[in-house]
Design a protein around this motif. Structure first.
Motif, PDB file in Angstrom:
ATOM      1  N   LEU A  41       0.835  -1.201   0.000  1.00 37.39           N
ATOM      2  CA  LEU A  41       0.000   0.000   0.000  1.00 37.39           C
ATOM      3  C   LEU A  41       0.871   1.254   0.000  1.00 37.39           C
ATOM      4  O   LEU A  41       0.611   2.211  -0.761  1.00 37.39           O
ATOM      5  N   GLY A  42       1.920   1.270   0.827  1.00 40.76           N
ATOM      6  CA  GLY A  42       2.777   2.442   0.920  1.00 40.76           C
ATOM      7  C   GLY A  42       3.575   2.690  -0.353  1.00 40.76           C
ATOM      8  O   GLY A  42       3.598   3.814  -0.876  1.00 40.76           O
ATOM      9  N   ILE A  43       4.233   1.665  -0.880  1.00 40.29           N
ATOM     10  CA  ILE A  43       5.063   1.819  -2.077  1.00 40.29           C
ATOM     11  C   ILE A  43       4.205   2.122  -3.305  1.00 40.29           C
ATOM     12  O   ILE A  43       4.547   2.996  -4.123  1.00 40.29           O
ATOM     13  N   ARG A  44       3.107   1.416  -3.447  1.00 38.20           N
ATOM     14  CA  ARG A  44       2.205   1.639  -4.589  1.00 38.20           C
ATOM     15  C   ARG A  44       1.690   3.076  -4.606  1.00 38.20           C
ATOM     16  O   ARG A  44       1.696   3.749  -5.642  1.00 38.20           O
ATOM     17  N   SER A  45       1.249   3.575  -3.464  1.00 37.44           N
ATOM     18  CA  SER A  45       0.695   4.924  -3.381  1.00 37.44           C
ATOM     19  C   SER A  45       1.789   5.982  -3.524  1.00 37.44           C
ATOM     20  O   SER A  45       1.586   7.010  -4.178  1.00 37.44           O
ATOM     21  N   ALA A  46       2.958   5.745  -2.923  1.00 37.82           N
ATOM     22  CA  ALA A  46       4.059   6.698  -3.043  1.00 37.82           C
ATOM     23  C   ALA A  46       4.529   6.815  -4.486  1.00 37.82           C
ATOM     24  O   ALA A  46       4.848   7.921  -4.963  1.00 37.82           O
ATOM     25  N   ALA A  47       4.550   5.688  -5.209  1.00 39.87           N
ATOM     26  CA  ALA A  47       4.933   5.716  -6.626  1.00 39.87           C
ATOM     27  C   ALA A  47       3.932   6.532  -7.436  1.00 39.87           C
ATOM     28  O   ALA A  47       4.318   7.268  -8.360  1.00 39.87           O
ATOM     29  N   THR A  48       2.654   6.414  -7.082  1.00 40.36           N
ATOM     30  CA  THR A  48       1.625   7.203  -7.780  1.00 40.36           C
ATOM     31  C   THR A  48       1.845   8.698  -7.546  1.00 40.36           C
ATOM     32  O   THR A  48       1.730   9.506  -8.478  1.00 40.36           O
ATOM     33  N   ILE A  49       2.169   9.079  -6.315  1.00 35.99           N
ATOM     34  CA  ILE A  49       2.395  10.495  -6.002  1.00 35.99           C
ATOM     35  C   ILE A  49       3.606  11.028  -6.766  1.00 35.99           C
ATOM     36  O   ILE A  49       3.563  12.117  -7.351  1.00 35.99           O
ATOM     37  N   LEU A  50       4.712  10.273  -6.767  1.00 29.68           N
ATOM     38  CA  LEU A  50       5.922  10.709  -7.472  1.00 29.68           C
ATOM     39  C   LEU A  50       5.661  10.861  -8.969  1.00 29.68           C
ATOM     40  O   LEU A  50       6.105  11.834  -9.594  1.00 29.68           O
ATOM     41  N   ALA A  51       4.942   9.904  -9.554  1.00 29.79           N
ATOM     42  CA  ALA A  51       4.617   9.991 -10.976  1.00 29.79           C
ATOM     43  C   ALA A  51       3.754  11.219 -11.251  1.00 29.79           C
ATOM     44  O   ALA A  51       3.938  11.914 -12.267  1.00 29.79           O
ATOM     45  N   THR A  52       2.827  11.504 -10.354  1.00 30.05           N
ATOM     46  CA  THR A  52       1.956  12.673 -10.514  1.00 30.05           C
ATOM     47  C   THR A  52       2.765  13.967 -10.470  1.00 30.05           C
ATOM     48  O   THR A  52       2.540  14.879 -11.277  1.00 30.05           O
ATOM     49  N   LEU A  53       3.718  14.045  -9.547  1.00 30.74           N
ATOM     50  CA  LEU A  53       4.552  15.238  -9.444  1.00 30.74           C
ATOM     51  C   LEU A  53       5.394  15.444 -10.705  1.00 30.74           C
ATOM     52  O   LEU A  53       5.575  16.578 -11.168  1.00 30.74           O
ATOM     53  N   VAL A  54       5.885  14.349 -11.272  1.00 31.20           N
ATOM     54  CA  VAL A  54       6.647  14.443 -12.526  1.00 31.20           C
ATOM     55  C   VAL A  54       5.761  14.952 -13.653  1.00 31.20           C
ATOM     56  O   VAL A  54       6.156  15.831 -14.443  1.00 31.20           O
ATOM     57  N   ILE A  55       4.548  14.412 -13.743  1.00 31.64           N
ATOM     58  CA  ILE A  55       3.610  14.849 -14.778  1.00 31.64           C
ATOM     59  C   ILE A  55       3.261  16.324 -14.608  1.00 31.64           C
ATOM     60  O   ILE A  55       3.231  17.091 -15.581  1.00 31.64           O
ATOM     61  N   LEU A  56       3.007  16.742 -13.382  1.00 30.79           N
ATOM     62  CA  LEU A  56       2.675  18.138 -13.111  1.00 30.79           C
ATOM     63  C   LEU A  56       3.828  19.061 -13.494  1.00 30.79           C
ATOM     64  O   LEU A  56       3.620  20.138 -14.076  1.00 30.79           O
ATOM     65  N   GLY A  57       5.061  18.646 -13.160  1.00 32.48           N
ATOM     66  CA  GLY A  57       6.220  19.453 -13.518  1.00 32.48           C
ATOM     67  C   GLY A  57       6.380  19.598 -15.017  1.00 32.48           C
ATOM     68  O   GLY A  57       6.685  20.691 -15.528  1.00 32.48           O
ATOM     69  N   ALA A  58       6.145  18.488 -15.746  1.00 32.23           N
ATOM     70  CA  ALA A  58       6.246  18.535 -17.205  1.00 32.23           C
ATOM     71  C   ALA A  58       5.179  19.444 -17.800  1.00 32.23           C
ATOM     72  O   ALA A  58       5.446  20.219 -18.735  1.00 32.23           O
ATOM     73  N   MET A  59       3.970  19.377 -17.260  1.00 28.65           N
ATOM     74  CA  MET A  59       2.895  20.239 -17.748  1.00 28.65           C
ATOM     75  C   MET A  59       3.177  21.697 -17.449  1.00 28.65           C
ATOM     76  O   MET A  59       2.860  22.588 -18.253  1.00 28.65           O
ATOM     77  N   ARG A  60       3.786  21.956 -16.287  1.00 26.54           N
ATOM     78  CA  ARG A  60       4.128  23.336 -15.923  1.00 26.54           C
ATOM     79  C   ARG A  60       5.173  23.910 -16.883  1.00 26.54           C
ATOM     80  O   ARG A  60       5.079  25.059 -17.320  1.00 26.54           O
ATOM     81  N   LEU A  61       6.162  23.101 -17.241  1.00 33.12           N
ATOM     82  CA  LEU A  61       7.196  23.554 -18.165  1.00 33.12           C
ATOM     83  C   LEU A  61       6.643  23.759 -19.572  1.00 33.12           C
ATOM     84  O   LEU A  61       7.035  24.688 -20.285  1.00 33.12           O
ATOM     85  N   ALA A  62       5.723  22.872 -19.970  1.00 30.55           N
ATOM     86  CA  ALA A  62       5.193  22.940 -21.332  1.00 30.55           C
ATOM     87  C   ALA A  62       4.220  24.102 -21.534  1.00 30.55           C
ATOM     88  O   ALA A  62       4.240  24.771 -22.566  1.00 30.55           O
TER      89      ALA A  62
END
Length: 294
Positions: A41-62
């Protein structure tokens, strides 16, 4: 205006179909990870958060601006529900058979129909009510099997997960706001709970790569698509794309783990799938009849 509405409806169908397909891989990947509940539960959810932050950063730059993250109180409430549903879903996976989980969670569209009727005044049609009766009967058979096999807690968690997801979908439908990132950021809740439980004793996952794949790729795709769908489709329509998980997840588990569901589970699941599929067919037929008239 009519072509635009039709285009939006097709967009909603495509998004929710992709989301349902990605979601069908959740249970097999959790099972392949082979670990304890809190570590997964912890690793699965933490991976989702990290992926979301990467996506948000890419969208912010674009684009030069941040996308809508939490749209007001409705977004906060929906996020809380999505976070709770992740917890109850993983609890159900660890406490009952895979087929029981996916068949019971398939009751989600009927919960969505009821909640939309109560809170959004979207009165379900007669066909929806008839399908609901058959689905109640099917879920009853599965839960009865769970009682006999000692899986009542897992079955109850699956049923609670279906209710919570339906409530989150209904909130998204009622707000008409952009909810795509809400369920992804809501992974903070199960991540905090899972990590708090797992860290003192150390993580216990035999194959963490499967959990990272699930949390970082499959779940973000599934949740974003299914959370965006209510902008274009009704809550019951969105909920029905969980049928893809209902049909496919037991097949993946059977192919990978050779896990055969109990007879009553198959009977109840068959009733559920038939009721939902029949209801989907009827809705599509009614829509195709109404559109030329309009």
């Amino acid at each position: 205006m009519f072509p635009t509405a039709l285009s939006d409806h097709r967009k909603g169908l495509l998004l929710t179909a992709i989301g349902g397909l990605a979601l069908s891989m959740d249970i097999p990947l959790v099972r392949l990870g082979d670990g304890d509940i809190w570590s997964i539960l912890g690793i699965r959810s933490a991976a989702t958060i990290l992926a979301t932050l990467v996506i948000l950063g890419a969208m912010r730059l674009a684009s030069g601006k941040w996308p809508v993250l939490i749209p007001g109180r409705a977004g906060l409430f929906a996020g809380l529900l999505y976070g709770l549903s992740s917890l109850t879903f993983v609890l159900s996976v660890f406490n009952t058979a895979t087929a029981n989980v996916v068949f019971i969670v398939a009751f989600n569209p009927m919960f969505a129909a009821l909640l939309s009727w109560i809170f959004l005044k979207e009165k379900p049609q007669a066909a929806t009510l008839i399908a609901m009766l058959f689905m109640i009967f099917g879920v009853g058979l599965i839960v009865r099997e769970g009682l006999a096999s000692g899986h009542i807690f897992g079955d109850a968690m699956a049923l609670l997960s279906a209710l919570i997801l339906a409530a989150a979908i209904t909130i998204g439908r009622g707000s008409r706001r952009e909810m795509g990132f809400v369920p992804l950021l809501a992974a903070i809740l199960p991540a905090a709970l899972g990590l708090a439980q797992a860290l003192p004793l150390g993580f216990s996952i035999a194959h963490p790569g499967w959990i990272l794949l699930n949390g970082a790729i499959m779940m973000p795709v599934a949740f974003w698509c299914l959370a965006t769908g209510p902008r274009y489709l009704s809550a019951p329509e969105v909920g029905m794309f969980y049928l893809l998980e209902t049909v496919l997840a037991p097949i993946w588990v059977w192919l990978i783990f050779a896990e055969t569901p109990a007879t009553m589970t198959l009977v109840g699941g068959g009733i559920l799938v038939t009721a939902i599929a029949g209801h989907c067919f009827w809705m599509v037929r009614e829509k195709s009849i109404r559109q030329p008239a309009e």
